[in-house]
Structures are given as C-alpha cells and as structure tokens.
Design an enzyme around this catalytic site. Sequence first.
Site, PDB file in Angstrom:
ATOM      1  N   HIS A 198     -59.309 -10.749  49.460  1.00 22.82           N
ATOM      2  CA  HIS A 198     -58.821  -9.641  50.268  1.00 22.82           C
ATOM      3  C   HIS A 198     -59.622  -8.377  49.941  1.00 22.82           C
ATOM      4  O   HIS A 198     -60.086  -8.191  48.814  1.00 22.82           O
ATOM      5  CB  HIS A 198     -57.348  -9.359  49.972  1.00 22.82           C
ATOM      6  CG  HIS A 198     -56.417 -10.448  50.383  1.00 22.82           C
ATOM      7  ND1 HIS A 198     -55.110 -10.212  50.733  1.00 22.82           N
ATOM      8  CD2 HIS A 198     -56.583 -11.793  50.490  1.00 22.82           C
ATOM      9  CE1 HIS A 198     -54.510 -11.348  51.044  1.00 22.82           C
ATOM     10  NE2 HIS A 198     -55.393 -12.321  50.895  1.00 22.82           N
TER      11      HIS A 198
ATOM     12  N   ALA B  39     -52.470  -4.128  43.568  1.00 23.52           N
ATOM     13  CA  ALA B  39     -51.537  -3.112  44.055  1.00 23.52           C
ATOM     14  C   ALA B  39     -52.327  -1.885  44.483  1.00 23.52           C
ATOM     15  O   ALA B  39     -52.635  -1.018  43.691  1.00 23.52           O
ATOM     16  CB  ALA B  39     -50.535  -2.748  42.964  1.00 23.52           C
TER      17      ALA B  39
ATOM     18  N   TYR C 219     -55.799  -7.973  46.974  1.00 23.12           N
ATOM     19  CA  TYR C 219     -56.604  -6.907  46.365  1.00 23.12           C
ATOM     20  C   TYR C 219     -55.769  -6.046  45.434  1.00 23.12           C
ATOM     21  O   TYR C 219     -55.908  -4.833  45.379  1.00 23.12           O
ATOM     22  CB  TYR C 219     -57.245  -6.040  47.452  1.00 23.12           C
ATOM     23  CG  TYR C 219     -58.457  -5.275  46.956  1.00 23.12           C
ATOM     24  CD1 TYR C 219     -59.621  -5.938  46.587  1.00 23.12           C
ATOM     25  CD2 TYR C 219     -58.439  -3.891  46.861  1.00 23.12           C
ATOM     26  CE1 TYR C 219     -60.733  -5.248  46.147  1.00 23.12           C
ATOM     27  CE2 TYR C 219     -59.559  -3.190  46.418  1.00 23.12           C
ATOM     28  CZ  TYR C 219     -60.689  -3.874  46.063  1.00 23.12           C
ATOM     29  OH  TYR C 219     -61.793  -3.183  45.618  1.00 23.12           O
TER      30      TYR C 219
ATOM     31  N   GLU D 154     -51.600 -18.420  48.306  1.00 20.63           N
ATOM     32  CA  GLU D 154     -52.006 -17.046  48.024  1.00 20.63           C
ATOM     33  C   GLU D 154     -51.528 -16.651  46.628  1.00 20.63           C
ATOM     34  O   GLU D 154     -50.384 -16.930  46.249  1.00 20.63           O
ATOM     35  CB  GLU D 154     -51.424 -16.085  49.059  1.00 20.63           C
ATOM     36  CG  GLU D 154     -51.895 -14.649  48.856  1.00 20.63           C
ATOM     37  CD  GLU D 154     -51.726 -13.816  50.105  1.00 20.63           C
ATOM     38  OE1 GLU D 154     -52.369 -14.168  51.118  1.00 20.63           O
ATOM     39  OE2 GLU D 154     -50.959 -12.834  50.070  1.00 20.63           O
TER      40      GLU D 154
ATOM     41  N   ASP E 126     -51.830  -0.904  53.192  1.00 19.06           N
ATOM     42  CA  ASP E 126     -50.874   0.194  53.151  1.00 19.06           C
ATOM     43  C   ASP E 126     -51.404   1.320  52.274  1.00 19.06           C
ATOM     44  O   ASP E 126     -52.323   1.124  51.473  1.00 19.06           O
ATOM     45  CB  ASP E 126     -49.525  -0.292  52.610  1.00 19.06           C
ATOM     46  CG  ASP E 126     -48.887  -1.340  53.515  1.00 19.06           C
ATOM     47  OD1 ASP E 126     -49.048  -1.227  54.746  1.00 19.06           O
ATOM     48  OD2 ASP E 126     -48.251  -2.264  52.990  1.00 19.06           O
TER      49      ASP E 126
ATOM     50  N   GLN F  28     -34.744 -11.206  46.087  1.00 20.16           N
ATOM     51  CA  GLN F  28     -36.018 -11.310  46.796  1.00 20.16           C
ATOM     52  C   GLN F  28     -35.865 -10.953  48.268  1.00 20.16           C
ATOM     53  O   GLN F  28     -36.781 -10.383  48.877  1.00 20.16           O
ATOM     54  CB  GLN F  28     -36.545 -12.736  46.647  1.00 20.16           C
ATOM     55  CG  GLN F  28     -37.866 -13.018  47.323  1.00 20.16           C
ATOM     56  CD  GLN F  28     -38.189 -14.504  47.320  1.00 20.16           C
ATOM     57  OE1 GLN F  28     -37.422 -15.328  46.832  1.00 20.16           O
ATOM     58  NE2 GLN F  28     -39.324 -14.858  47.890  1.00 20.16           N
TER      59      GLN F  28
ATOM     60  N   LYS G 253     -59.855  -6.564  67.048  1.00 20.17           N
ATOM     61  CA  LYS G 253     -60.224  -6.988  65.695  1.00 20.17           C
ATOM     62  C   LYS G 253     -60.933  -8.340  65.712  1.00 20.17           C
ATOM     63  O   LYS G 253     -61.996  -8.495  65.102  1.00 20.17           O
ATOM     64  CB  LYS G 253     -58.962  -7.036  64.818  1.00 20.17           C
ATOM     65  CG  LYS G 253     -59.216  -7.335  63.365  1.00 20.17           C
ATOM     66  CD  LYS G 253     -58.026  -6.957  62.489  1.00 20.17           C
ATOM     67  CE  LYS G 253     -56.745  -7.654  62.851  1.00 20.17           C
ATOM     68  NZ  LYS G 253     -55.662  -7.350  61.885  1.00 20.17           N
TER      69      LYS G 253
END
Length: 283
Positions: free
Chosen positions: A76, A50, A48, A16, A109, A214, A167
């Site tokens: 995405h 931020a 996609y 990714e 989100d 991280q 879904k």
Amino acid sequence: MIKELFHTNRPTYSLEVFPPKKDADVKVIYDALDQFKALHPSFISVTYGAGGNTAENTFAIASYIQNQCGIEALTHLTCAAIPDKLFLDNFLTNLYRNGIHNLLPLRGDQPQWMSDEQFADRYYEHASDLIRDVKAAYDFSIAAACYPEIHPEAADLQEDIANLKIKTDQGVDFLITQLFYDNDTFYYFLEKVRKARIEIPVLPGLMPVTTAGQVKNIIRMSGTKIPAELADRIEKYSGAPEDLKKAGLDYTKKQMDDLLAHGVDGIHLYSMNKVEIAKAVYE
C-alpha cells in the site's frame, strides 16, 4: 505479478496484514507470515502503517513476503505519505529493485499528526493522480480500492463509480473492496461497475467479526452496514466470547460460499495479522 494470476489462478485467495505500531512487536508479524505461507495465499497485501508512520516496516514486511516466503506482495502507498515526486521515485525504485512489483495506491485518510492545512496541501490529491505517476515510472501491477457501500465523501453511487472509472482508466489492473457484510449490496455495486465498463477483476473484502468491541470499530472506521442476521448473532453471543468468535467466522464462511457460487474473481481476507482467523476461513 498479481495481474497475471487472474489468467491462471482464478478465484484468487489473498490476505492483508499491517505493520505493528511498536518495533517490539515486529517479530510477531514475521512469525505470523511464516504460518500464513502454509496457507498458500495468492498474494498478501501490506498496509502503509498508521498514516505512514511505520512505513519502513511496510517495506521490510513486503520484502519478506516476496523474497523469503515466495508469495506475491502487494504494498500500500497513501497520497498523504508522499511529500514530493523525489520521495515517490525513490520509494518505487526501492520496491522494484527488491522484486516487489505490485502496488495499491490510495488517497488515504488524514493522519492524526497532519494538520488540516497540511492534508489539504498534500502533493497528490487523489489516488488517480498517484497511479498515473506510478505507471509512468515502472510497470507495476496496480490495485485500487472501491466501496460497495459508497465512499463516504461521494454524493451517491453514480458519482462514486464515475470517480472509480477515472481511477481505473489510469491503469488499474484489479480492485479490492472495502469490507462489507451484505453480499446483495456487493452484487448491486458490481452490476453498476460493469455497466460503467469497468471490466477488471473485483475482489470482495471480508473481515470476520470475532469480538463484540470490534463491531463498533468497524462501523466507526468503514461505515458498513451490519445485516440483521449478523446483528442477531452478535447480540445472542455477546456474553460468550468464544461462541461469538465461532458465530462470526461461520457468517464469513457463509458469505464466502455465496460469493464463490456467484463466480467472484477472488476473496480478499482482512486477517488482522491473526493466523487463527485466516486458518479458520481457509480450511
């Protein structure tokens, strides 16, 4: 399309990447993709941006992966980024005409620039709604997200899997999990998924811990648990960055070996655009 790979090339190995926040850094991702190509991943997914604010780069990067690198690109698309049906139709048409036939629809989100009212009034409320319209428009290979440690807004695992079933019934071809570090949690989740008659491939998502800072971001963003074995490694090498990176990578390799021994459908690596991370795991 990606869904066809599971008939001929299982387990799959995928990466990714994400669009850089600054246009000046765009060249870096293309240089990385040229090196990722040498690893021969089954597919590469592109986030996609931020909250969708780098959406134009998402399309360009996906097109480069598909048409220049010759690797299946998984794009995405978040509900929060879609103002209306016309936008969706145009976006899907552009993808399809450019040979990109794989899509990961997400609720997403709330973007920082979007007010609570705007987010509540978004055109698509759930990923399942978006998937339905995508499938009606084009024959995309559809991926969806799932959460071994339960979606943060679900009351419990039973409710979360019930929503996942809604879904997947819209036409999902395979699932990619949120990152996790406890394989037993994934196996328990997978058992419940299969009992719910969700039979499509489920790809565990792995992200190596390579820096001490991280870890806080991972916990803040995903809420994932850090098992004692990994926590001990992080504490032991907190003052030695290179040793910590090696310890984190070794833990991910150990995770992956165990998952493959259990016959998982594939491995999805959250490679964070870092070629050295992907190479270290793929070797």
